[in-house]
Design an enzyme around this catalytic site. Sequence first.
Site, PDB file in Angstrom:
ATOM      1  N   GLU A  17      -3.164  -5.656  15.871  1.00 53.96           N
ATOM      2  CA  GLU A  17      -2.655  -4.388  15.334  1.00 53.96           C
ATOM      3  C   GLU A  17      -3.733  -3.302  15.431  1.00 53.96           C
ATOM      4  OE1 GLU A  17      -1.280  -3.829  11.111  1.00 53.96           O
ATOM      5  OE2 GLU A  17       0.689  -3.910  12.021  1.00 53.96           O
ATOM      6  N   GLY A  71      -4.240  -1.850   5.713  1.00 56.05           N
ATOM      7  CA  GLY A  71      -3.620  -3.077   5.189  1.00 56.05           C
ATOM      8  C   GLY A  71      -4.316  -4.331   5.685  1.00 56.05           C
ATOM      9  N   ARG A  72      -4.589  -4.383   6.980  1.00 54.68           N
ATOM     10  CA  ARG A  72      -5.192  -5.598   7.556  1.00 54.68           C
ATOM     11  C   ARG A  72      -6.674  -5.738   7.216  1.00 54.68           C
ATOM     12  NH1 ARG A  72      -3.443  -1.896  11.024  1.00 54.68           N
ATOM     13  NH2 ARG A  72      -4.843  -0.875  12.507  1.00 54.68           N
ATOM     14  N   LYS A  96      11.182  -0.443  13.225  1.00 56.18           N
ATOM     15  CA  LYS A  96      11.652  -0.168  11.858  1.00 56.18           C
ATOM     16  C   LYS A  96      12.770   0.878  11.883  1.00 56.18           C
ATOM     17  CE  LYS A  96       7.160  -0.787   9.595  1.00 56.18           C
ATOM     18  NZ  LYS A  96       6.112  -0.127   8.812  1.00 56.18           N
ATOM     19  N   GLU A 106      10.838  -4.928   3.542  1.00 53.98           N
ATOM     20  CA  GLU A 106      10.826  -6.362   3.212  1.00 53.98           C
ATOM     21  C   GLU A 106      10.333  -6.589   1.790  1.00 53.98           C
ATOM     22  OE1 GLU A 106       9.674  -4.974   5.954  1.00 53.98           O
ATOM     23  OE2 GLU A 106       9.894  -6.283   7.703  1.00 53.98           O
ATOM     24  N   LYS A 135       0.841  -1.198   0.000  1.00 53.51           N
ATOM     25  CA  LYS A 135       0.000   0.000   0.000  1.00 53.51           C
ATOM     26  C   LYS A 135       0.877   1.249   0.000  1.00 53.51           C
ATOM     27  CE  LYS A 135      -2.927   2.298   3.298  1.00 53.51           C
ATOM     28  NZ  LYS A 135      -3.847   2.126   4.422  1.00 53.51           N
ATOM     29  N   HIS A 149      -3.897 -31.578  20.400  1.00 51.12           N
ATOM     30  CA  HIS A 149      -2.731 -32.389  20.743  1.00 51.12           C
ATOM     31  C   HIS A 149      -1.533 -31.508  21.038  1.00 51.12           C
ATOM     32  CE1 HIS A 149      -4.986 -35.969  19.586  1.00 51.12           C
ATOM     33  NE2 HIS A 149      -5.530 -35.142  18.699  1.00 51.12           N
TER      34      HIS A 149
HETATM   35  O1  LIG Z   1       1.270  -2.741   2.321  1.00 54.38           O
HETATM   36  P1  LIG Z   1       2.455  -2.099   2.954  1.00 54.38           P
HETATM   37  O2  LIG Z   1       2.407  -0.603   2.889  1.00 54.38           O
HETATM   38  O3  LIG Z   1       3.723  -2.650   2.364  1.00 54.38           O
HETATM   39  O4  LIG Z   1       2.439  -2.450   4.484  1.00 54.38           O
HETATM   40  C1  LIG Z   1       2.602  -3.736   4.981  1.00 54.38           C
HETATM   41  C2  LIG Z   1       2.408  -3.810   6.483  1.00 54.38           C
HETATM   42  O5  LIG Z   1       3.469  -3.197   7.161  1.00 54.38           O
HETATM   43  C3  LIG Z   1       3.278  -2.211   8.155  1.00 54.38           C
HETATM   44  O6  LIG Z   1       4.423  -2.145   8.933  1.00 54.38           O
HETATM   45  C4  LIG Z   1       2.078  -2.382   9.030  1.00 54.38           C
HETATM   46  O7  LIG Z   1       2.383  -2.859  10.297  1.00 54.38           O
HETATM   47  C5  LIG Z   1       1.010  -3.255   8.441  1.00 54.38           C
HETATM   48  O8  LIG Z   1      -0.226  -2.752   8.864  1.00 54.38           O
HETATM   49  C6  LIG Z   1       1.062  -3.304   6.943  1.00 54.38           C
HETATM   50  O9  LIG Z   1       0.040  -4.155   6.487  1.00 54.38           O
END
Ligand SMILES: O=P(O)(O)OC[C@H]1O[C@H](O)[C@H](O)[C@@H](O)[C@@H]1O
Length: 526
Positions: A356, A269-270, A502, A218, A212, A387
Amino acid sequence: MVTWKNLDTLESYQELKNTARVNLKEVMSGENGAERVKKYSVPMAEGMAYNYAAKAVDDQVLEALAKLAKEAQLTEKFAALYNGEVINTGEKRLVLHHLTRGQLGDKVEADGVDKREFYLEQQKKVTEFANKVHAGEITNAAGEKFTTVVQIGIGGSDLGPRAMYLALENWAKKNGTFKMEAKFISNVDPDDAAAVLASIDVAHSLFVLVSKSGTTLETLTNESFVKDALEKAGLDPSRHMLAVTSETSLLAKSDDYLAAFFMDDYIGGRYSSTSPVGGAVLSLAFGPEVFERFLAGAAAEDELAKKENLLENPAMLDALIGVYERNVLEMGCTAVLPYSQALNRFPAHLQQADMESNGKSVNRFGEPVNYVTGPVLFGEPGTNGQHSFYQLLHQGTNIVPLQFVGFKQNQCGSDVVIQGSTSQQKLCANVAAQIMAFACGKEDENQNKYFAGGRPSSIIIGEQLTPESLGALLSHFENKIMFQGFTWNLNSFDQEGVQLGKVLAKRVLAHETDGALKAYSDLLNI
Ligand SMILES: O=P(O)(O)OC[C@H]1O[C@H](O)[C@H](O)[C@@H](O)[C@@H]1O
């Protein structure tokens, strides 16, 4: 007009605290218990039901919860959200993920456009693209069809779509709608990308870069990793990659992609599985019609979340029973236990969605709150979990409220009768047995074999896990989290708590550290 108040300032919350505690063991025993199982059930969309008979509530507690729902203005706050108010106060944003699957209220205009139209337009673009890929109109440079789709993303750009893909993979194979295999690369651990790349035929793979913000370390690292692999295989990355991002991100301006699909800042995002973040990979994997069926299930469940009557609103009821358990009964965790292998990664998605969103100590105005908020959430499919960690759930010193999910039918249709029952019957027998074992326990003179009981659970029961019921299930939990956030007076739609790590990681990589951080960097050979 809604007013935002802290939970501990509400009269109905004080009333709720004063209600008599329910003895779960007692109320769930005998014919009484059978009555509760019939009575304490709310219909959900797609023929599912939320059954809360084995929760530690009775009519008095439910009445107090209904008052709380009213005083906290949960229905009005939901309406404010879907009608386009700035609900995400921390980031000064609207919260519009419901609009990706339906129109719940007024037309919402932002950035000069009708937002429902914008989301529909993006979904249409995804549909057209997926249809062309399936028809062999969009191919690799050699004119051959793509067979595999790989999503590159992390957090909300990975967990939801991955959980949804796994939930429908076998269903799609059984129902003849399986089009392309999907894989996911998320971790910056190079072994993740390497293992996925080693398992696919890159020449016939499409990579969906999903971010987004377009800035996630990453994801950008993994994009480079994949591009490098494509180039080493003599392939042109721009013929193999598409992007899903917000229109304002740098990625949106790049020519490096076959296609780009957009979401915007109003889709957290979530909460983005029903946007192109989930739409691209799911439409490519199963066909756009399946994705639309998934959206229809979510939209139908969203409609139920609008109901003012608490006892007809499964998400609101689930949310408030959760608040009661967290704030009044002082239970700190919750476990989601789907008795469905296809929902293998669903708890992992809910971990992000819930923790989150509501793992916060300040209210929506940035002021510290004097009560506990979001619980620790974890889970695994049953019967596997039985289990593993159920020992603690049954006999440990913590009482963990449980959320079971179960289906009457399996997805693949294949089953065997062994010792007089099918595997599906064994699965369902286990979930019923667990609910009762947790609620009623077992007397035993030997304390080691004694089960105290009084351990609350609910169960969502459906006919079968289909695109529609999966959509409804996703919507249920999203709306549950939203209602809990409203009740706790939190902003459930930002996530400042992920930033500090971060920033420090960047410092480590730039060798700008001292003290203990430097010592750790040295230990890890950075
Ligand atoms: O979709 P992006 O902007 O790459 O974000 C990816 C993810 O990283 C962030 O650090 C947030 O903690 C998430 O809420 C998010 O979904």
